[in-house]
Design a protein around this motif. Structure first.
Motif, mmCIF file in Angstrom:
data_model
loop_
_atom_site.group_PDB
_atom_site.id
_atom_site.type_symbol
_atom_site.label_atom_id
_atom_site.label_comp_id
_atom_site.label_asym_id
_atom_site.label_seq_id
_atom_site.Cartn_x
_atom_site.Cartn_y
_atom_site.Cartn_z
ATOM 1 N N THR A 277 1.292 -1.344 0.050
ATOM 2 C CA THR A 277 -0.323 -0.040 0.225
ATOM 3 C C THR A 277 0.652 1.040 0.282
ATOM 4 N N THR A 278 0.492 2.558 -0.769
ATOM 5 C CA THR A 278 1.416 3.423 -0.429
ATOM 6 C C THR A 278 0.573 4.908 0.536
ATOM 7 N N VAL A 279 1.398 5.251 0.672
ATOM 8 C CA VAL A 279 0.979 6.240 1.164
ATOM 9 C C VAL A 279 0.143 6.959 0.879
ATOM 10 N N GLY A 280 -0.132 7.190 -0.164
ATOM 11 C CA GLY A 280 -0.753 7.853 -1.012
ATOM 12 C C GLY A 280 -2.022 7.396 -1.301
ATOM 13 N N LEU B 217 -3.239 6.916 8.213
ATOM 14 C CA LEU B 217 -4.483 5.772 8.784
ATOM 15 C C LEU B 217 -4.201 4.954 7.550
ATOM 16 N N GLY B 218 -3.503 3.682 8.215
ATOM 17 C CA GLY B 218 -2.474 3.158 7.033
ATOM 18 C C GLY B 218 -3.663 1.436 7.419
ATOM 19 N N GLY B 219 -5.125 1.685 6.812
ATOM 20 C CA GLY B 219 -5.342 -0.064 7.847
ATOM 21 C C GLY B 219 -5.900 -0.362 8.755
ATOM 22 N N ASN C 148 3.713 -0.339 7.269
ATOM 23 C CA ASN C 148 4.776 -1.000 6.417
ATOM 24 C C ASN C 148 4.071 -0.361 4.924
ATOM 25 N N LEU C 149 4.372 1.155 4.859
ATOM 26 C CA LEU C 149 3.814 2.085 3.612
ATOM 27 C C LEU C 149 4.991 2.219 2.492
ATOM 28 N N THR C 150 5.024 2.246 1.866
ATOM 29 C CA THR C 150 5.952 2.865 0.779
ATOM 30 C C THR C 150 5.362 3.623 -0.303
#
Length: 182
Positions: free
Chosen positions: A9-12, A119-121, A132-134
Motif C-alpha cells: 500500500t502506498t502513502v498516497g 491511517l494505513g489500514g 509498512n507503507l511505501t
C-alpha cells in the motif's frame, strides 16, 4: 493501475495528517482546535477529523477525534486519543514540530519522530514504517535497467562514462544481470 499481490500500500492511498499542515494553519501556538476533511478525485468527502492541539515551548499533544466504520460489519466506532508532539530547533532559527508515532508493534511502542501520520489500514494514525507503507515511485519499474541488462557493451560504457545518474542506472542493471544468472 493494475493490482499485484506483491505491491505494498502506498502513502498516497491513505488518509494522512502532517505537521506542515498544522503549522501552515497556525495550530502550534498555545491551545487550538480545528479539523480537516479528505476528498477523493471527484471532490467528494471521504472522511474528516477533529483535533485539539496543545503546545508549550518544545513539547505538546494533539488529540484526534473521529468516527471509523468497520468494513466487515458496518459498525461505527468513535475514536478519541492523544498523540505526543515534540519540537526540534532548525539550523537557521525557529523550530520544526514532529509527531511521535503512537502505534505499538509486537508489544513495542514505536515513538518514531515523523512529520506525517497515516491511517494505513488500522484504526489509529501511525507512521508509514509501522503500517509498512511505501511510496508510489518505489514500485515503478525502470525499463532502462532491462535494456542495459540485455546489452553488456552499453552497460560497460555507462559504468565507465562518468555520468553519476547513468552509472546508477547501469549499476542496477549489473545487479539485475548477475541476479538473473544465478
Amino acid at each position: 493501475m493494475s493490482w499485484r499481490a506483491d505491491k505494498k500500500t502506498t502513502v498516497g492511498e491513505c488518509k494522512s495528517i502532517s505537521t506542515t499542515f498544522l503549522k501552515k494553519h497556525g495550530y502550534f501556538c498555545g491551545w487550538q482546535e480545528g479539523g480537516m476533511k479528505w476528498t477523493n478525485g471527484q471532490g467528494e468527502d471521504t472522511g474528516s477529523i477533529s483535533f485539539q492541539v496543545s503546545v508549550q515551548e518544545w513539547a505538546g499533544e494533539i488529540r484526534f477525534q473521529y468516527t471509523q466504520t468497520q468494513r466487515y460489519n458496518g459498525e461505527k466506532e468513535n475514536l478519541d486519543y492523544p498523540v505526543r508532539l515534540t519540537a526540534a530547533p532548525c539550523h537557521y532559527g525557529g523550530k520544526r514540530w514532529w509527531f511521535l508515532c503512537p502505534l505499538v508493534t509486537n508489544g513495542i511502542a514505536c515513538t518514531r519522530r515523523v512529520l506525517k501520520l497515516y491511517l494505513g489500514g488500522g484504526k489509529y494514525f501511525g507512521c508509514r514504517h509501522c503500517y509498512n507503507l511505501t511510496y508510489e515511485s518505489c514500485q515503478e519499474h525502470d525499463a532502462r535497467v532491462d535494456r542495459l541488462a540485455k546489452n553488456p557493451d552499453l552497460l560497460a560504457s555507462m559504468l565507465n562514462g562518468g555520468n553519476p545518474l547513468a552509472s546508477l542506472v547501469a549499476l542496477k542493471a549489473a545487479f539485475k544481470l548477475n541476479k538473473d544468472r544465478l
